[in-house]
Write a protein that holds these residues in place. Structure first.
Motif, short mmCIF file in Angstrom:
data_model
loop_
_atom_site.label_atom_id
_atom_site.label_comp_id
_atom_site.label_asym_id
_atom_site.label_seq_id
_atom_site.Cartn_x
_atom_site.Cartn_y
_atom_site.Cartn_z
N VAL A 259 -12.49 4.06 4.19
CA VAL A 259 -11.59 2.96 3.86
C VAL A 259 -11.01 3.19 2.47
N VAL A 260 -9.71 2.98 2.35
CA VAL A 260 -9.03 3.07 1.06
C VAL A 260 -8.70 1.66 0.60
N VAL A 261 -9.06 1.34 -0.64
CA VAL A 261 -8.70 0.05 -1.23
C VAL A 261 -7.69 0.33 -2.34
N LEU A 262 -6.50 -0.23 -2.18
CA LEU A 262 -5.46 -0.15 -3.20
C LEU A 262 -5.53 -1.42 -4.03
N ALA A 263 -5.62 -1.28 -5.34
CA ALA A 263 -5.82 -2.44 -6.20
C ALA A 263 -5.42 -2.09 -7.63
N ILE A 264 -5.76 -2.97 -8.54
CA ILE A 264 -5.54 -2.75 -9.97
C ILE A 264 -6.87 -2.36 -10.60
N HIS A 265 -6.83 -1.32 -11.43
CA HIS A 265 -8.03 -0.88 -12.16
C HIS A 265 -7.58 -0.42 -13.53
N ALA A 266 -8.20 -0.95 -14.56
CA ALA A 266 -7.85 -0.60 -15.94
C ALA A 266 -6.36 -0.82 -16.22
N ALA B 183 -6.54 3.59 -6.48
CA ALA B 183 -7.12 3.59 -5.14
C ALA B 183 -8.59 3.97 -5.22
N LEU B 184 -9.38 3.31 -4.41
CA LEU B 184 -10.80 3.64 -4.26
C LEU B 184 -11.00 3.98 -2.79
N THR B 185 -11.58 5.14 -2.52
CA THR B 185 -11.91 5.52 -1.15
C THR B 185 -13.42 5.48 -1.00
N THR B 186 -13.89 4.82 0.06
CA THR B 186 -15.31 4.68 0.29
C THR B 186 -15.62 4.82 1.77
N SER B 187 -16.77 5.36 2.09
CA SER B 187 -17.21 5.50 3.47
C SER B 187 -18.11 4.32 3.80
N VAL B 188 -17.83 3.64 4.91
CA VAL B 188 -18.54 2.43 5.29
C VAL B 188 -19.16 2.62 6.68
N PHE C 33 -12.31 -2.97 -9.92
CA PHE C 33 -10.97 -3.17 -9.39
C PHE C 33 -10.73 -4.67 -9.22
N TYR C 34 -9.45 -5.07 -9.24
CA TYR C 34 -9.16 -6.49 -9.04
C TYR C 34 -7.83 -6.66 -8.32
N ALA C 35 -7.58 -7.89 -7.89
CA ALA C 35 -6.41 -8.23 -7.06
C ALA C 35 -5.12 -8.04 -7.84
N PRO C 36 -4.06 -7.75 -7.09
CA PRO C 36 -3.97 -7.75 -5.63
C PRO C 36 -4.65 -6.53 -5.04
N MET C 37 -5.24 -6.71 -3.86
CA MET C 37 -5.96 -5.63 -3.17
C MET C 37 -5.47 -5.50 -1.74
#
Length: 89
Positions: free
Chosen positions: A17-24, A29-34, A59-63
């Motif tokens: 799963v890829v999460v697109l969001a705001i970071h720093a 994008a954060l990619t993680t296996s679930v 990471f924070y919204a929008p996501m």
């Protein structure tokens, strides 16, 4: 908590799963296996797990969370949510 249904086979699968969001302060994008069962996958639990992991990583919204191979879903999100209506084709 995951429990096998007594009348159905319990099959876990790994979903990237890829999460697109705001970071720093910037888009990231954060990619993680679930690991989820078929039923959890159908219910969208993999998106909730990935989003919680992104929040825990700062990471924070929008996501937006989507399966790594779901480029059509990403393009649909961009077309309907980001692109101004007069620029859509």
């Amino acid at each position: 908590m995951r429990h096998a249904h007594p009348l159905r086979g319990h099959h876990e699968k790994s979903i990237s799963v890829v999460v697109l969001a705001i970071h720093a302060g910037a888009g990231a994008a954060l990619t993680t296996s679930v690991e989820v069962s078929d039923e959890e996958h159908d219910d969208g639990e993999h998106y909730r797990i990935a989003t919680r992991r992104a929040l825990a990583a700062g990471f924070y919204a929008p996501m937006l969370a989507l399966e790594a191979g779901d480029l059509a879903g990403l393009m649909n999100f961009i077309r309907t949510s980001i692109v101004p209506p007069d620029a859509r084709h």
